[in-house]
Write a protein that holds these residues in place. Sequence first.
Motif, PDB file in Angstrom:
ATOM      1  N   GLY A 171       0.830  -1.196   0.000  1.00  0.00           N
ATOM      2  CA  GLY A 171       0.000   0.000   0.000  1.00  0.00           C
ATOM      3  C   GLY A 171       0.863   1.243   0.000  1.00  0.00           C
ATOM      4  O   GLY A 171       2.099   1.169   0.016  1.00  0.00           O
ATOM      5  N   ALA A 172       0.209   2.403  -0.024  1.00  0.00           N
ATOM      6  CA  ALA A 172       0.913   3.683   0.014  1.00  0.00           C
ATOM      7  C   ALA A 172       0.171   4.614   0.953  1.00  0.00           C
ATOM      8  O   ALA A 172      -1.067   4.662   0.955  1.00  0.00           O
ATOM      9  N   SER A 173       0.921   5.363   1.774  1.00  0.00           N
ATOM     10  CA  SER A 173       0.293   6.203   2.792  1.00  0.00           C
ATOM     11  C   SER A 173       1.092   7.476   2.992  1.00  0.00           C
ATOM     12  O   SER A 173       2.312   7.504   2.805  1.00  0.00           O
ATOM     13  N   ILE A 174       0.393   8.532   3.376  1.00  0.00           N
ATOM     14  CA  ILE A 174       1.053   9.765   3.805  1.00  0.00           C
ATOM     15  C   ILE A 174       0.630  10.127   5.228  1.00  0.00           C
ATOM     16  O   ILE A 174       0.944  11.210   5.709  1.00  0.00           O
ATOM     17  N   ASP A 175      -0.077   9.212   5.902  1.00  0.00           N
ATOM     18  CA  ASP A 175      -0.655   9.504   7.212  1.00  0.00           C
ATOM     19  C   ASP A 175      -0.503   8.274   8.107  1.00  0.00           C
ATOM     20  O   ASP A 175      -1.089   7.226   7.834  1.00  0.00           O
ATOM     21  N   PHE A 204       5.512   4.576   3.247  1.00  0.00           N
ATOM     22  CA  PHE A 204       5.129   5.841   3.861  1.00  0.00           C
ATOM     23  C   PHE A 204       5.888   6.965   3.174  1.00  0.00           C
ATOM     24  O   PHE A 204       7.117   6.984   3.165  1.00  0.00           O
ATOM     25  N   PHE A 205       5.143   7.910   2.596  1.00  0.00           N
ATOM     26  CA  PHE A 205       5.730   9.057   1.934  1.00  0.00           C
ATOM     27  C   PHE A 205       5.732  10.237   2.911  1.00  0.00           C
ATOM     28  O   PHE A 205       4.661  10.702   3.331  1.00  0.00           O
ATOM     29  N   ALA A 206       6.913  10.711   3.262  1.00  0.00           N
ATOM     30  CA  ALA A 206       7.049  11.773   4.273  1.00  0.00           C
ATOM     31  C   ALA A 206       6.835  13.147   3.634  1.00  0.00           C
ATOM     32  O   ALA A 206       7.763  13.958   3.504  1.00  0.00           O
ATOM     33  N   ILE A 207       5.598  13.390   3.234  1.00  0.00           N
ATOM     34  CA  ILE A 207       5.242  14.647   2.577  1.00  0.00           C
ATOM     35  C   ILE A 207       5.344  15.811   3.564  1.00  0.00           C
ATOM     36  O   ILE A 207       4.926  15.709   4.727  1.00  0.00           O
ATOM     37  N   ARG A 211       2.485  20.254   8.802  1.00  0.00           N
ATOM     38  CA  ARG A 211       3.334  19.197   9.359  1.00  0.00           C
ATOM     39  C   ARG A 211       4.388  18.760   8.360  1.00  0.00           C
ATOM     40  O   ARG A 211       4.170  18.796   7.151  1.00  0.00           O
ATOM     41  N   ASN A 212       5.499  18.317   8.906  1.00  0.00           N
ATOM     42  CA  ASN A 212       6.561  17.719   8.110  1.00  0.00           C
ATOM     43  C   ASN A 212       6.501  16.206   8.311  1.00  0.00           C
ATOM     44  O   ASN A 212       6.679  15.708   9.428  1.00  0.00           O
ATOM     45  N   GLY A 213       6.247  15.486   7.244  1.00  0.00           N
ATOM     46  CA  GLY A 213       6.091  14.048   7.345  1.00  0.00           C
ATOM     47  C   GLY A 213       7.316  13.335   7.889  1.00  0.00           C
ATOM     48  O   GLY A 213       7.194  12.214   8.429  1.00  0.00           O
ATOM     49  N   HIS A 214       8.477  13.958   7.794  1.00  0.00           N
ATOM     50  CA  HIS A 214       9.680  13.316   8.337  1.00  0.00           C
ATOM     51  C   HIS A 214       9.606  13.148   9.851  1.00  0.00           C
ATOM     52  O   HIS A 214      10.283  12.284  10.415  1.00  0.00           O
ATOM     53  N   ASP A 215       8.780  13.960  10.496  1.00  0.00           N
ATOM     54  CA  ASP A 215       8.617  13.830  11.945  1.00  0.00           C
ATOM     55  C   ASP A 215       7.881  12.549  12.324  1.00  0.00           C
ATOM     56  O   ASP A 215       7.862  12.173  13.505  1.00  0.00           O
ATOM     57  N   PHE A 216       7.275  11.875  11.351  1.00  0.00           N
ATOM     58  CA  PHE A 216       6.455  10.697  11.626  1.00  0.00           C
ATOM     59  C   PHE A 216       7.036   9.411  11.024  1.00  0.00           C
ATOM     60  O   PHE A 216       6.403   8.369  11.074  1.00  0.00           O
ATOM     61  N   VAL A 217       8.249   9.509  10.472  1.00  0.00           N
ATOM     62  CA  VAL A 217       8.855   8.331   9.853  1.00  0.00           C
ATOM     63  C   VAL A 217       9.067   7.215  10.867  1.00  0.00           C
ATOM     64  O   VAL A 217       8.759   6.037  10.604  1.00  0.00           O
ATOM     65  N   ALA A 239       5.511  -0.097   8.435  1.00  0.00           N
ATOM     66  CA  ALA A 239       5.722   0.359   7.060  1.00  0.00           C
ATOM     67  C   ALA A 239       6.866  -0.436   6.436  1.00  0.00           C
ATOM     68  O   ALA A 239       7.909  -0.649   7.051  1.00  0.00           O
ATOM     69  N   ALA A 240       6.657  -0.861   5.193  1.00  0.00           N
ATOM     70  CA  ALA A 240       7.690  -1.622   4.502  1.00  0.00           C
ATOM     71  C   ALA A 240       8.827  -0.732   4.046  1.00  0.00           C
ATOM     72  O   ALA A 240       9.965  -1.191   3.893  1.00  0.00           O
TER      73      ALA A 240
END
Length: 475
Positions: A30-34, A44-47, A52-58, A66-67
């Motif tokens: 799958g693919a996710s940004i959340d 997981f795409f750290a948009i 918000r900065n997605g890198h904070d949720f990696v 997440a694969a």
Amino acid sequence: MTTEPLWIGARLIEAMGARSPGPVPAAVTGASIDTRTLEPGDAFFAITGEARNGHDFVAAALDKGAALAVVDEAHAGAFPADAPLAIVPDVLRGMEQAGMARRAELSARVVAVTGSVGKTGTKEALRLVLSRQGKTHAPVASYNNHWGVPLTLTRTPRDVRYGVYEIGMNAPGEILPLAKMVRPDVAVITTIQPVHLAAFESLEGIAREKAAIFAGLKAGGTAIINADIPQTGLLRELALAAGAGRVISFGENEAADVRLLGCSLKADVSTAEANVLGQPVTYKLGSPGKHIVLNSLAVLAAAEALGADLALAALALGDLTPPSGRGARQLLHAPAGPFTLIDESYNGNPASMRAAIENLGRMPVSGRGRRIAVLGDMLELGETAPELHKGLADAVTGNGIDLVFACGPLMRSLYDALPSHRRGAYAAQASSLEPHVLDAVRAGDVVTVKGSLGTRMGPIVKAMTARFPVVQADD
């Protein structure tokens, strides 16, 4: 039977032009940004967004299973060397490249939908009718912007028969790059209405921006346009100039290729009689409203253009239900009996607001019940906004709406234009209006809640469902 994964890990990394110093997953499912909705096996795409900065949720994404995490070069050093990372110069661009790579792999027939009003409802109707005839992929919500479209493309399985994509805009220049990513076989413009006037000088400007969807059409593709609006000729001209091999018009106009001959509008359903490219079709729609009937013509036109079975498509429309926030209904328990809540809280503009008021006017009430409209500001209308809000007064009175609860500085123009016996309450903000609405509803009422997303009408709906229990089928 073995199901093919959404992506082979190495293929996804190749598609994005990424480097991966750590382990590469065999499969990505799958693919996710959340991270809140992420499933194990997702990429997981750290948009980086406005808030918000997605890198904070990696780290959280990897903890949830997440694969793969797609991160940019600037943040790559913050993660362990053995983390499953795909490192790209820009994460959004990486997701766009993944989406375009997947689009190039598809053998599916693809339709894209835009328009000032009715995009999501039309997208959902297409999902319904096409899924009855083959595996179909469409966005889970209104994923129609610069990140939603590439995310939806990235999530599309390779073996689908049909792909349905929604393309939106708030400002000039936004539709063209998205349309070129989707490369539809069929492109639909539902209508042109005074929406986003703050960003455009005229309805013609809006029409030209919407018509940019035709520039994304595959060679010889089909353009579907509304025959009942002043911009019909312009849209046809722009479609042909963009290389459309076929233009199909829909509406009530005598010249429409897909023409509504008659319809019966009821509180819960509608029936329609139409001529679809020379074929007589009579069908039922499970979702009420004249605007739904008219957009169903575009759905049937698209189904025919995609090579789907027209009779099966028309039959499927009987199972159409309103999407959440766009007309979904609930029967709730007031102290003395049930009342009906219609949730239109996702968006609001002059055309959809009038349609919601007309639908409310058709709803039956019982006992001492009333038709109540809870209305919030319609945003992005520019200098004409106060007059457009005030102009809704005729719709309120003409459709027998008993009470209006209004919030926002623009909706004050409507509230003040109404006779005193139709005024429920006014507040500057939805949160302040909420207690007035909760105290007012009673058994037999029908309550519609509507406004632009930015006016936050949704919490009023949640407050009503929190206070008043849902009526169960066996109650």
